[in-house]
Design an enzyme around this catalytic site. Structure first.
Site, PDB file in Angstrom:
ATOM      1  N   HIS A  38       1.040  -1.064   0.129  1.00  0.00           N
ATOM      2  CA  HIS A  38       0.123   0.002   0.147  1.00  0.00           C
ATOM      3  C   HIS A  38       0.801   1.170   0.059  1.00  0.00           C
ATOM      4  O   HIS A  38       0.484   2.245  -0.668  1.00  0.00           O
ATOM      5  CB  HIS A  38      -0.959   0.077   1.230  1.00  0.00           C
ATOM      6  CG  HIS A  38      -1.747  -1.049   1.448  1.00  0.00           C
ATOM      7  ND1 HIS A  38      -1.948  -2.095   2.169  1.00  0.00           N
ATOM      8  CD2 HIS A  38      -3.260  -1.270   0.519  1.00  0.00           C
ATOM      9  CE1 HIS A  38      -2.884  -2.951   1.995  1.00  0.00           C
ATOM     10  NE2 HIS A  38      -3.578  -2.384   1.099  1.00  0.00           N
ATOM     11  N   GLN A  62     -18.766  -6.223  -1.781  1.00  0.00           N
ATOM     12  CA  GLN A  62     -17.563  -6.961  -2.643  1.00  0.00           C
ATOM     13  C   GLN A  62     -17.313  -8.417  -2.005  1.00  0.00           C
ATOM     14  O   GLN A  62     -16.382  -8.962  -2.701  1.00  0.00           O
ATOM     15  CB  GLN A  62     -16.397  -6.302  -2.784  1.00  0.00           C
ATOM     16  CG  GLN A  62     -15.337  -5.858  -1.994  1.00  0.00           C
ATOM     17  CD  GLN A  62     -14.640  -4.795  -2.373  1.00  0.00           C
ATOM     18  OE1 GLN A  62     -14.501  -3.739  -2.534  1.00  0.00           O
ATOM     19  NE2 GLN A  62     -13.150  -5.471  -2.645  1.00  0.00           N
ATOM     20  N   LYS A 150      -1.509  -5.975  -8.828  1.00  0.00           N
ATOM     21  CA  LYS A 150      -1.898  -7.355  -8.070  1.00  0.00           C
ATOM     22  C   LYS A 150      -3.323  -7.886  -8.594  1.00  0.00           C
ATOM     23  O   LYS A 150      -3.583  -8.974  -8.808  1.00  0.00           O
ATOM     24  CB  LYS A 150      -1.543  -7.622  -6.820  1.00  0.00           C
ATOM     25  CG  LYS A 150      -1.490  -9.109  -6.299  1.00  0.00           C
ATOM     26  CD  LYS A 150      -1.129  -8.939  -4.727  1.00  0.00           C
ATOM     27  CE  LYS A 150      -2.268  -8.478  -3.822  1.00  0.00           C
ATOM     28  NZ  LYS A 150      -3.194  -9.449  -3.526  1.00  0.00           N
ATOM     29  N   GLN A 154      -9.316  -6.054 -11.453  1.00  0.00           N
ATOM     30  CA  GLN A 154      -9.946  -5.083 -10.927  1.00  0.00           C
ATOM     31  C   GLN A 154      -9.562  -3.756 -11.639  1.00  0.00           C
ATOM     32  O   GLN A 154     -10.199  -2.779 -11.968  1.00  0.00           O
ATOM     33  CB  GLN A 154      -9.558  -4.959  -9.427  1.00  0.00           C
ATOM     34  CG  GLN A 154     -10.059  -3.701  -8.868  1.00  0.00           C
ATOM     35  CD  GLN A 154      -9.764  -3.746  -7.568  1.00  0.00           C
ATOM     36  OE1 GLN A 154     -10.485  -4.273  -6.398  1.00  0.00           O
ATOM     37  NE2 GLN A 154      -8.725  -3.099  -6.865  1.00  0.00           N
TER      38      GLN A 154
END
Length: 284
Positions: A38, A62, A150, A154
């Site tokens: 992050h 989700q 990763k 998405q």
């Protein structure tokens, strides 16, 4: 000091003030349990914007009924300290009740791009992702938003969403951040046993097997997929949930690699399902 904001109204007031000052805003959406992966996104955001806002929100939309929503790590105090240590300006950490009316009346739906790979395994997952990301974009109004590669599917879906929903936002994809042995950093890695953690490096190693074949000229998808499966079977007791090769960013199935593709894999361990991927491009 990182300022914690928990309400939409307060966040919008801060954004309005920043816009008046002509400050550029970078947004890093997260579900918390922050780690160095992050922070790589946030450091990039800091280098390209006047102000960085990190969101920490475990998005219920989700998660499927049999997934780990209730058990997903929530550590906002540690996350805020982590953000403060790294000079992040704001953390937007709303509650589910703050973000969503109950019951929710309006939700976005993703088309064919969500019917393959993770979307096929997790029906409704990407509908939940684009719904919350749209809300975050409307609340924070960033100039740029940062996402890790990763979650390559998405990323492709969010890039398409920005085009179709006309968001005036630049999406910045950041390369996968890995541990020293190659394992992709993930908040779910904490669920691995010691033995599973040792074996989990096989995911990234299997992708390197695929890249080696690709670099040597192999373009047959079935051959590359089988090589990955063989390697994983030999090097980890984790259950292979998926090995697939799709065009990128179109997310269409291919039999022969002729342009850019991404190789996606998922392996299930006792308490964690890990994903990894690599993007390869045929330069011919």
């Amino acid at each position: 000091m990182t300022i914690k904001v928990t309400t939409i109204q307060e966040m919008q007031a801060i954004v309005k003030s920043l816009k008046k000052e002509l400050k550029s805003i970078g947004l890093v959406p997260t579900m918390g349990a922050l780690h160095d992966g992050h922070m790589t996104l946030m450091k990039r955001a800091q280098s390209e914007n006047d102000v960085v806002i990190a969101s920490v929100f475990v998005n219920p939309l989700q998660f499927g009924p049999n997934e780990d929503y209730d058990d997903y790590p929530r550590q906002i105090d540690q996350d805020q300290a982590f953000l403060a240590d790294n000079g992040i300006d704001y953390v937007f950490a709303p509650s589910p009740e703050e973000m969503y009316s109950n019951p929710l009346q309006i939700q976005l739906t993703v088309g064919a791009m969500a019917q393959v790979l993770e979307g096929a395994k997790r029906p409704g997952h990407f509908d939940g992702v684009v719904t919350v990301v749209n809300k975050l974009f409307n609340i924070v109004q960033p100039d740029k938003a940062y996402f890790g590669k990763k979650d390559a599917q998405q990323l492709a879906i969010i890039e398409q969403m920005v085009i179709e929903m006309n968001h005036p936002i630049e999406i910045v994809g950041i390369d996968i951040v890995r541990e020293a042995d190659g394992l992709a950093k993930s908040s779910r890695n904490i669920y691995l046993t010691e033995n599973e953690r040792r074996e989990a490096v096989a995911l990234s190693q299997s992708l390197q097997v695929a890249k080696t074949l690709f670099d040597k000229g192999e373009r047959n998808v079935e051959v590359i997929e089988n090589a990955i499966k063989t390697f994983l079977t030999q090097h980890t007791a984790g259950i292979i949930d998926e090995v697939a090769i799709y065009s990128y960013p179109q997310l269409k199935q291919v039999e022969v690699i002729k342009s850019q593709v991404f190789i996606s894999l998922a392996v299930k361990y006792s308490k964690a399902r890990l994903i990894d991927n690599i993007i390869l491009k045929d330069e011919q």
